[in-house]
Design an enzyme around this catalytic site. Structure first.
Site, PDB file in Angstrom:
ATOM      1  N   THR A  70       0.807  -1.157   0.200  1.00 58.15           N
ATOM      2  CA  THR A  70       0.004   0.220   0.139  1.00 58.15           C
ATOM      3  C   THR A  70       0.829   1.319   0.125  1.00 58.15           C
ATOM      4  OG1 THR A  70      -0.277  -0.031   2.448  1.00 58.15           O
ATOM      5  CG2 THR A  70      -1.783  -1.306   1.211  1.00 58.15           C
ATOM      6  N   ALA A  94      -5.779  -2.531  -1.794  1.00 58.02           N
ATOM      7  CA  ALA A  94      -5.086  -2.221  -0.464  1.00 58.02           C
ATOM      8  C   ALA A  94      -5.442  -3.369   0.494  1.00 58.02           C
ATOM      9  CB  ALA A  94      -5.659  -0.988  -0.156  1.00 58.02           C
ATOM     10  N   PHE A  96      -6.756  -7.314   0.494  1.00 58.00           N
ATOM     11  CA  PHE A  96      -6.932  -8.528  -0.156  1.00 58.00           C
ATOM     12  C   PHE A  96      -7.797  -9.743   0.826  1.00 58.00           C
ATOM     13  CE2 PHE A  96      -3.567  -7.558  -3.339  1.00 58.00           C
ATOM     14  CZ  PHE A  96      -4.361  -8.096  -4.350  1.00 58.00           C
ATOM     15  N   HIS A 128      -3.679   0.156  13.299  1.00 63.36           N
ATOM     16  CA  HIS A 128      -2.705  -0.875  12.930  1.00 63.36           C
ATOM     17  C   HIS A 128      -1.517  -1.091  13.774  1.00 63.36           C
ATOM     18  CE1 HIS A 128      -4.840  -0.782   9.195  1.00 63.36           C
ATOM     19  NE2 HIS A 128      -4.312  -1.840   8.689  1.00 63.36           N
ATOM     20  N   LYS A 132       3.711  -0.173  10.896  1.00 66.90           N
ATOM     21  CA  LYS A 132       3.094   0.258   9.506  1.00 66.90           C
ATOM     22  C   LYS A 132       3.561   1.645   9.309  1.00 66.90           C
ATOM     23  CE  LYS A 132      -1.165   0.471   6.983  1.00 66.90           C
ATOM     24  NZ  LYS A 132      -0.775  -0.196   5.751  1.00 66.90           N
ATOM     25  N   GLY A 138      -4.527   2.204   3.449  1.00 70.91           N
ATOM     26  CA  GLY A 138      -5.165   2.265   2.066  1.00 70.91           C
ATOM     27  C   GLY A 138      -6.268   1.630   2.095  1.00 70.91           C
ATOM     28  N   THR A 139      -6.955   0.933   3.066  1.00 73.56           N
ATOM     29  CA  THR A 139      -8.325   0.488   3.298  1.00 73.56           C
ATOM     30  C   THR A 139      -9.214   1.720   3.733  1.00 73.56           C
ATOM     31  OG1 THR A 139      -7.566  -1.814   3.803  1.00 73.56           O
ATOM     32  CG2 THR A 139      -9.585  -1.216   4.360  1.00 73.56           C
TER      33      THR A 139
HETATM   34  P1  NAD Z   1       7.261  -6.192   6.505  1.00 75.07           P
HETATM   35  O1  NAD Z   1       8.006  -4.812   6.799  1.00 75.07           O
HETATM   36  O2  NAD Z   1       7.180  -7.071   7.377  1.00 75.07           O
HETATM   37  O3  NAD Z   1       7.924  -6.620   4.890  1.00 75.07           O
HETATM   38  C1  NAD Z   1       8.107  -5.836   3.833  1.00 75.07           C
HETATM   39  C2  NAD Z   1       9.479  -6.596   3.371  1.00 75.07           C
HETATM   40  O4  NAD Z   1       9.857  -6.152   1.887  1.00 75.07           O
HETATM   41  C3  NAD Z   1      11.042  -6.622   4.063  1.00 75.07           C
HETATM   42  O5  NAD Z   1      11.289  -7.796   4.437  1.00 75.07           O
HETATM   43  C4  NAD Z   1      11.451  -5.714   3.165  1.00 75.07           C
HETATM   44  O6  NAD Z   1      13.031  -6.019   3.192  1.00 75.07           O
HETATM   45  C5  NAD Z   1      11.179  -5.986   1.812  1.00 75.07           C
HETATM   46  N1  NAD Z   1      11.432  -5.227   0.656  1.00 75.07           N
HETATM   47  C6  NAD Z   1      11.490  -3.859   0.529  1.00 75.07           C
HETATM   48  N2  NAD Z   1      11.840  -3.572  -0.687  1.00 75.07           N
HETATM   49  C7  NAD Z   1      11.991  -4.664  -1.324  1.00 75.07           C
HETATM   50  C8  NAD Z   1      12.168  -4.881  -2.811  1.00 75.07           C
HETATM   51  N3  NAD Z   1      12.401  -3.818  -3.619  1.00 75.07           N
HETATM   52  N4  NAD Z   1      12.284  -6.175  -3.198  1.00 75.07           N
HETATM   53  C9  NAD Z   1      11.958  -6.945  -2.393  1.00 75.07           C
HETATM   54  N5  NAD Z   1      11.675  -6.791  -1.273  1.00 75.07           N
HETATM   55  C10 NAD Z   1      11.493  -5.765  -0.621  1.00 75.07           C
HETATM   56  O7  NAD Z   1       5.718  -5.422   5.861  1.00 75.07           O
HETATM   57  P2  NAD Z   1       4.413  -6.160   5.582  1.00 75.07           P
HETATM   58  O8  NAD Z   1       3.795  -6.281   6.979  1.00 75.07           O
HETATM   59  O9  NAD Z   1       4.926  -7.616   5.176  1.00 75.07           O
HETATM   60  O10 NAD Z   1       3.743  -5.424   4.628  1.00 75.07           O
HETATM   61  C11 NAD Z   1       4.203  -5.033   3.353  1.00 75.07           C
HETATM   62  C12 NAD Z   1       3.124  -4.123   2.565  1.00 75.07           C
HETATM   63  O11 NAD Z   1       1.853  -4.807   2.655  1.00 75.07           O
HETATM   64  C13 NAD Z   1       2.879  -2.764   3.415  1.00 75.07           C
HETATM   65  O12 NAD Z   1       2.812  -1.857   2.349  1.00 75.07           O
HETATM   66  C14 NAD Z   1       1.532  -3.014   3.922  1.00 75.07           C
HETATM   67  O13 NAD Z   1       0.897  -1.938   4.231  1.00 75.07           O
HETATM   68  C15 NAD Z   1       1.003  -4.117   2.986  1.00 75.07           C
HETATM   69  N6  NAD Z   1      -0.292  -5.044   3.462  1.00 75.07           N
HETATM   70  C16 NAD Z   1      -1.408  -5.118   2.610  1.00 75.07           C
HETATM   71  C17 NAD Z   1      -2.228  -5.976   2.738  1.00 75.07           C
HETATM   72  C18 NAD Z   1      -3.189  -6.109   1.728  1.00 75.07           C
HETATM   73  O14 NAD Z   1      -4.365  -7.085   2.009  1.00 75.07           O
HETATM   74  N7  NAD Z   1      -3.031  -5.447   0.468  1.00 75.07           N
HETATM   75  C19 NAD Z   1      -2.341  -6.693   3.752  1.00 75.07           C
HETATM   76  C20 NAD Z   1      -1.123  -6.420   4.930  1.00 75.07           C
HETATM   77  C21 NAD Z   1      -0.074  -5.585   4.675  1.00 75.07           C
END
Ligand code: NAD
Length: 238
Positions: A70, A94, A96, A128, A132, A138-139
């Protein structure tokens, strides 16, 4: 199906588990890794500033892509143009979680009903975990858009205040604390009473399952879609 899991954080690990349960072969992709060869689809849960480059890498590898990350909506038009120019396929959302997408429908109906009752002020509150990176979520932004589209008296979302709300404004606010997985409240307050609608995620698995369903769906399609298109096809029309 071989699926690249781009981002190996909290969500990436959940996606890996769901992919295995559903008989797929996850390939974990860290920050410094190239997009792996032979993957039909990639699933991105990274960080907002990584999304555009990651989409480009997936398109170059002729893979479809699912973005759960997001906080990159300011670059959504650019991403759409890139995918369409390459004849690729992408699903982004934002949130799933199937439950949240049903929640959107309930909020839409409530907001339409309440729009005719100007005494009821809408608001959005999300909570959250402390790690975060973006706020509001986003939601919460999607919920705010639903309230704006309902056309009530307060139809302009604001996320900060330095004076009282104007007559056409409503507030979207956020809590960041502890390990809260994700909670969204939409309220309508008349002063004399309050109507509350709330969704609480209890684990990250629901998000991961939705992203994997989206990956299975986009693997054979072309274009840019939201999760609603996937759910509509799966019989969960929202
Ligand atoms: P997190 O910080 O635990 O994990 C993110 C990971 O991405 C880290 O390990 C980081 O090193 C890695 N990373 C950063 N840049 C990268 C790149 N260019 N290539 C590969 N890896 C890379 O975060 P999370 O809790 O897993 O959340 C990640 C994202 O997902 C956030 O933006 C969060 O808001 C979003 N999210 C969305 C939903 C949904 O349903 N759409 C649900 C939960 C979280």
């Amino acid at each position: 199906m071989k699926v690249a899991v781009v981002g190996t954080g909290k969500m990436g690990r959940e996606v890996e588990a769901v992919l295995r349960e559903r008989g797929h072969e996850p390939v974990m992709v860290g920050r410094a890794d190239a997009f792996p060869a032979g993957c039909a689809v990639g699933i991105d849960f990274t960080r907002p500033d990584a999304v555009v480059e990651n989409v480009k890498k997936a398109l170059a590898a002729r893979a479809r892509y699912v973005v759960g990350t997001t906080g990159w909506s300011d670059r959504a038009d650019e991403v759409r143009r890139l995918v369409e120019a390459a004849g690729g396929g992408l699903v982004h959302a934002a949130n799933f979680s199937v439950g949240v997408n049903l929640f959107y429908r309930i909020v839409r109906e409530a907001a339409r009903t309440l729009a005719a009752f100007p005494d009821y002020d809408p608001y959005v509150l999300e909570r959250h975990h402390r790690q975060k990176k973006d706020a509001p979520s986003g939601t919460a932004k999607t919920l705010a858009e639903i309230l704006e589209q309902a056309g009530g008296r307060r139809r302009r979302a604001v996320t900060s205040l330095s004076a009282p709300l104007k007559n056409d404004e409503f507030l979207v606010s956020a809590v960041r604390a502890g390990g809260i997985v994700g909670e969204h409240t939409v309220g309508f307050d008349s002063g004399g009473d309050e109507i509350l609608l709330e969704h609480r995620a209890r684990s990250r698995r629901g998000f991961a399952l939705g992203a994997v369903l989206a990956a299975e769906w986009i693997a054979s399609r072309t274009g840019v879609f939201g999760f609603d298109a996937v759910l509509a096809d799966l019989g969960e029309r929202v």
